[in-house]
Design a protein around this motif. Sequence first.
Motif, mmCIF file in Angstrom:
data_model
loop_
_atom_site.group_PDB
_atom_site.id
_atom_site.type_symbol
_atom_site.label_atom_id
_atom_site.label_comp_id
_atom_site.label_asym_id
_atom_site.label_seq_id
_atom_site.Cartn_x
_atom_site.Cartn_y
_atom_site.Cartn_z
ATOM 1 N N GLY A 32 0.813 -1.208 0.000
ATOM 2 C CA GLY A 32 0.000 0.000 0.000
ATOM 3 C C GLY A 32 0.848 1.260 0.000
ATOM 4 N N GLU A 33 1.928 1.257 0.795
ATOM 5 C CA GLU A 33 2.834 2.401 0.798
ATOM 6 C C GLU A 33 3.475 2.591 -0.573
ATOM 7 N N ALA A 34 3.751 1.479 -1.249
ATOM 8 C CA ALA A 34 4.436 1.555 -2.537
ATOM 9 C C ALA A 34 3.543 2.083 -3.653
ATOM 10 N N LEU A 35 2.266 2.299 -3.374
ATOM 11 C CA LEU A 35 1.373 2.881 -4.373
ATOM 12 C C LEU A 35 1.591 4.381 -4.551
ATOM 13 N N SER A 36 2.483 4.966 -3.770
ATOM 14 C CA SER A 36 2.690 6.412 -3.819
ATOM 15 C C SER A 36 2.936 6.939 -5.231
ATOM 16 N N PRO A 37 3.838 6.336 -6.037
ATOM 17 C CA PRO A 37 4.046 6.879 -7.390
ATOM 18 C C PRO A 37 2.801 6.792 -8.269
ATOM 19 N N VAL A 38 1.986 5.755 -8.044
ATOM 20 C CA VAL A 38 0.785 5.568 -8.867
ATOM 21 C C VAL A 38 -0.285 6.589 -8.494
ATOM 22 N N LEU A 39 -0.646 6.637 -7.215
ATOM 23 C CA LEU A 39 -1.724 7.524 -6.790
ATOM 24 C C LEU A 39 -1.293 8.985 -6.850
ATOM 25 N N GLY A 40 -0.022 9.247 -6.582
ATOM 26 C CA GLY A 40 0.458 10.616 -6.726
ATOM 27 C C GLY A 40 0.367 11.092 -8.169
ATOM 28 N N ALA A 41 0.742 10.221 -9.117
ATOM 29 C CA ALA A 41 0.666 10.589 -10.540
ATOM 30 C C ALA A 41 -0.777 10.750 -10.988
ATOM 31 N N LEU A 42 -1.659 9.865 -10.545
ATOM 32 C CA LEU A 42 -3.075 9.990 -10.893
ATOM 33 C C LEU A 42 -3.658 11.288 -10.354
ATOM 34 N N SER A 43 -3.251 11.656 -9.144
ATOM 35 C CA SER A 43 -3.734 12.900 -8.557
ATOM 36 C C SER A 43 -3.281 14.103 -9.370
ATOM 37 N N MET A 44 -2.011 14.110 -9.748
ATOM 38 C CA MET A 44 -1.491 15.240 -10.518
ATOM 39 C C MET A 44 -2.183 15.316 -11.881
ATOM 40 N N TRP A 45 -2.337 14.169 -12.532
ATOM 41 C CA TRP A 45 -2.986 14.170 -13.850
ATOM 42 C C TRP A 45 -4.434 14.648 -13.755
ATOM 43 N N SER A 46 -5.162 14.135 -12.757
ATOM 44 C CA SER A 46 -6.569 14.510 -12.632
ATOM 45 C C SER A 46 -6.745 15.982 -12.298
ATOM 46 N N ALA A 47 -5.715 16.599 -11.708
ATOM 47 C CA ALA A 47 -5.769 18.031 -11.406
ATOM 48 C C ALA A 47 -5.235 18.882 -12.549
ATOM 49 N N GLY A 48 -4.859 18.239 -13.662
ATOM 50 C CA GLY A 48 -4.352 18.979 -14.806
ATOM 51 C C GLY A 48 -2.926 19.442 -14.656
ATOM 52 N N ARG A 49 -2.149 18.759 -13.812
ATOM 53 C CA ARG A 49 -0.759 19.139 -13.590
ATOM 54 C C ARG A 49 0.169 18.062 -14.142
ATOM 55 N N PRO A 50 1.426 18.384 -14.419
ATOM 56 C CA PRO A 50 2.373 17.372 -14.909
ATOM 57 C C PRO A 50 2.577 16.275 -13.872
ATOM 58 N N ILE A 51 2.581 15.028 -14.329
ATOM 59 C CA ILE A 51 2.705 13.924 -13.378
ATOM 60 C C ILE A 51 4.101 13.846 -12.788
ATOM 61 N N ASP A 52 5.061 14.553 -13.372
ATOM 62 C CA ASP A 52 6.398 14.576 -12.786
ATOM 63 C C ASP A 52 6.384 15.183 -11.389
ATOM 64 N N GLY A 53 5.334 15.922 -11.058
ATOM 65 C CA GLY A 53 5.223 16.507 -9.728
ATOM 66 C C GLY A 53 4.675 15.559 -8.685
ATOM 67 N N ALA A 54 4.502 14.279 -9.042
ATOM 68 C CA ALA A 54 3.937 13.314 -8.087
ATOM 69 C C ALA A 54 4.797 13.179 -6.842
ATOM 70 N N ALA A 55 6.111 13.321 -7.002
ATOM 71 C CA ALA A 55 7.005 13.188 -5.845
ATOM 72 C C ALA A 55 6.800 14.311 -4.835
ATOM 73 N N ARG A 56 6.144 15.389 -5.238
ATOM 74 C CA ARG A 56 5.893 16.503 -4.317
ATOM 75 C C ARG A 56 4.440 16.554 -3.848
ATOM 76 N N HIS A 57 3.692 15.496 -4.119
ATOM 77 C CA HIS A 57 2.298 15.468 -3.690
ATOM 78 C C HIS A 57 2.222 15.554 -2.163
ATOM 79 N N PRO A 58 1.290 16.335 -1.603
ATOM 80 C CA PRO A 58 1.257 16.516 -0.136
ATOM 81 C C PRO A 58 0.979 15.233 0.632
#
Length: 258
Positions: free
Chosen positions: A191-217
Amino acid sequence: MVTTGLPPADAADVARVTEALQMITPRWNVRVLLTLNRTPRRYKEIVAKLPYLHTSHLHSKIRSLCSAGLAERTEHSARHVTYGLTPRGQQLLPVLPRMARWAEQHLEKPEQPLAAIEQIEDTLALLTRRQAPAILWVLKSRQEATALALAGLVMPTGFWNNIYPHLRQLIDDGLVTTEGTGQPYRLSRAGEALSPVLGALSMWSAGRPIDGAARHPVWGNSAPPPVNPTRVWTSHQARFPAPPAVPAAPATPARPAH
């Protein structure tokens, strides 16, 4: 938007990710998206790429992806129509390899190796469990929570014990863990390892570059919690003050030997 007791920013984030998952999870949707990648294709070319999909079913899939804004129909002439990905659909594709990598590392290994597309579909099937995104969000942000606390945040308008079927399912899926009845719930290592997946989905769904997933709050890079963290439950403090410490008796000097 699903009603939750999460803070407004988190609730909006979860709702966007849930909607994104609902766009791509239905069977064959990801395969159609990948078929439309790079160059627009005529309908008969898409049929040739997906021979196992009935043409009427394929047509409904393409129509739903167009309605979701991931694909588009271009009419060049009355007899020349092509289908391709929109920029929005193109921006979603880099999220898919992250799902395949997660599945390769954390899902049960079958006897025969799975293709990447099947690993992606397996990952999507887990993430679209009912209430799964919201529960994962709470456990990631809080590190752990009781069933009662989870119910109050994830499904505040229902009976709190309705949270248990969702938690049992996530435990069976290997995404959530607990030490036993009455103990808090936490994300598993998978579950912890899902961070890159859910972070990228969050960035994409918000219209932001998925490269910013590592900075997701919530899902950004952060140190995982210890395996057996020391927990302090403010709602379970001792009712009575601790008794004063009893002073130790003075040491008796040793007798000299005769």
